[in-house]
Write an enzyme that holds these catalytic residues in place. Structure first.
Site, PDB file in Angstrom:
ATOM      1  N   HIS A 297      -7.012  -6.616   5.533  1.00  8.44           N
ATOM      2  CA  HIS A 297      -6.653  -7.223   6.817  1.00  8.44           C
ATOM      3  C   HIS A 297      -7.599  -6.778   7.946  1.00  8.44           C
ATOM      4  O   HIS A 297      -7.741  -7.485   8.948  1.00  8.44           O
ATOM      5  CB  HIS A 297      -5.235  -6.812   7.240  1.00  8.44           C
ATOM      6  CG  HIS A 297      -4.145  -7.557   6.546  1.00  8.44           C
ATOM      7  ND1 HIS A 297      -3.858  -7.405   5.214  1.00  8.44           N
ATOM      8  CD2 HIS A 297      -3.236  -8.458   7.019  1.00  8.44           C
ATOM      9  CE1 HIS A 297      -2.826  -8.178   4.886  1.00  8.44           C
ATOM     10  NE2 HIS A 297      -2.433  -8.833   5.967  1.00  8.44           N
TER      11      HIS A 297
ATOM     12  N   GLU B 200      -0.905 -10.032  10.872  1.00  9.73           N
ATOM     13  CA  GLU B 200       0.050 -10.999  10.313  1.00  9.73           C
ATOM     14  C   GLU B 200       0.740 -11.805  11.423  1.00  9.73           C
ATOM     15  O   GLU B 200       1.143 -12.938  11.210  1.00  9.73           O
ATOM     16  CB  GLU B 200       1.110 -10.289   9.460  1.00  9.73           C
ATOM     17  CG  GLU B 200       0.589  -9.761   8.128  1.00  9.73           C
ATOM     18  CD  GLU B 200       0.343 -10.850   7.077  1.00  9.73           C
ATOM     19  OE1 GLU B 200       1.172 -11.753   6.939  1.00  9.73           O
ATOM     20  OE2 GLU B 200      -0.709 -10.782   6.399  1.00  9.73           O
TER      21      GLU B 200
HETATM   22  N1  DGL Z   1      -4.252  -6.166   2.871  1.00 10.42           N
HETATM   23  C1  DGL Z   1      -3.671  -5.094   2.169  1.00 10.42           C
HETATM   24  C2  DGL Z   1      -4.628  -3.977   1.910  1.00 10.42           C
HETATM   25  O1  DGL Z   1      -5.806  -4.226   1.733  1.00 10.42           O
HETATM   26  C3  DGL Z   1      -2.296  -4.604   2.488  1.00 10.42           C
HETATM   27  C4  DGL Z   1      -1.673  -4.807   3.775  1.00 10.42           C
HETATM   28  C5  DGL Z   1      -0.187  -4.527   3.752  1.00 10.42           C
HETATM   29  O2  DGL Z   1       0.519  -5.358   3.208  1.00 10.42           O
HETATM   30  O3  DGL Z   1       0.237  -3.474   4.249  1.00 10.42           O
HETATM   31  O4  DGL Z   1      -4.243  -2.847   1.840  1.00 10.42           O
END
Ligand code: DGL
Length: 278
Positions: free
Chosen positions: A198, A162
């Protein structure tokens, strides 16, 4: 085909869902889409079940209000903590004809054909790991041939993405530590699930520290393929999705910041709009 503008909604806590979105655009380019990132309230991974559910349901309702008949939760944490409630409690009462899909089921369905040793590792957020969604879903899939699952929470990886610190020495440090830790728990792992949308954005760093012969399960292409299959099997939903190739991007944080990173991650120009949830 739907005459009204009825895009497919794609939701994540931030930028991670773009790794899924990119593959949806590749596999199913004709549909209209809205991508929504709740960047202002990210990360979800360290939040309680109640909060992730509340935030996710708010986002889904927002996407429904924009005309979406189908929403993909391109987020493992939301899929682990909110999807079941939304599917079983909320949709039947409030939106019986709309659908919300997640990313965990399609990923788990690939496991039996991927692992040779029968030992699988899951890398995810603290929330996803604590929910035990992956071990439970994998157990359902592997009734014939049991699969051993070990998990590792990687709470620093999402903030690294992020904040666009992917190339930093800190990213390499945390990736190396978490990989060492999961292979210490089970050295026989031959398949590693990137159980957070992510994480593919850290692929290059992950590959630097990956033991030879270990395969990474990257969810984007799998989710896209499964969605294509789902739409074939459900013409009543497919007919509700409009197809004029339009894409919209919404973020709960600064649109300018979102555009910069989203451009980088998607490899194409993004012009997002700031919205408020809740
Ligand atoms: N991208 C998300 C996932 O697949 C969540 C990331 C987060 O906000 O901690 O878990």
């Amino acid at each position: 085909m739907a005459e009204k503008y009825q895009p497919i909604g794609v939701f994540d806590s931030g930028y991670g869902g773009l790794t899924i979105f990119k593959e949806l655009l590749r596999e199913l380019p004709d549909y209209d889409y809205i991508y929504l990132g709740d960047n202002a309230r990210n990360p979800y991974g360290t939040r309680s079940f109640e909060v992730v559910y509340e935030y996710t349901w708010e986002a889904v309702r927002y996407l429904f209000e924009q005309g979406c008949q189908l929403v993909v939760l391109a987020c493992n944490t939301a899929s682990a903590k909110a999807l079941r409630n939304i599917q079983q409690l909320d949709l039947p009462v409030h939106y019986p004809n709309r659908r919300v899909l997640g990313v965990i089921r399609p990923s788990v369905e690939m496991i039996p054909e991927m692992t040779k040793t029968g030992h699988v590792g899951v890398l995810g957020t603290t929330g996803t790991v604590l929910s035990d969604s992956y071990p439970m879903e994998i157990a359902k899939m592997s009734a014939v041939r049991p699969v051993t699952v070990v998990q590792e929470a990687c709470p620093m990886w999402v903030p690294i993405v992020e904040n666009n610190l992917i190339e930093s020495p800190g990213a390499a440090l945390f990736v190396e530590q978490n990989l060492a830790s999961i292979f210490k728990k089970d050295p026989q792992i031959d398949t590693l699930i990137l159980g957070c949308t992510h994480y593919p954005l850290l692929s290059e760093v992950i590959h630097r520290f990956l033991p030879e012969g270990v395969r990474l399960l990257n969810q984007g292409p799998i989710v896209a393929e499964r969605l294509l299959d789902y739409l074939h099997r459900h013409p009543e939903i497919e007919n509700q999705c409009s197809k004029s190739g339009r894409r919209e991007y919404f973020t709960t944080e600064s649109a300018q910041n979102f555009d910069q990173l989203a451009n980088l991650f998607l490899g194409s120009e993004v012009k997002s709009k700031h919205i408020k949830l809740g």
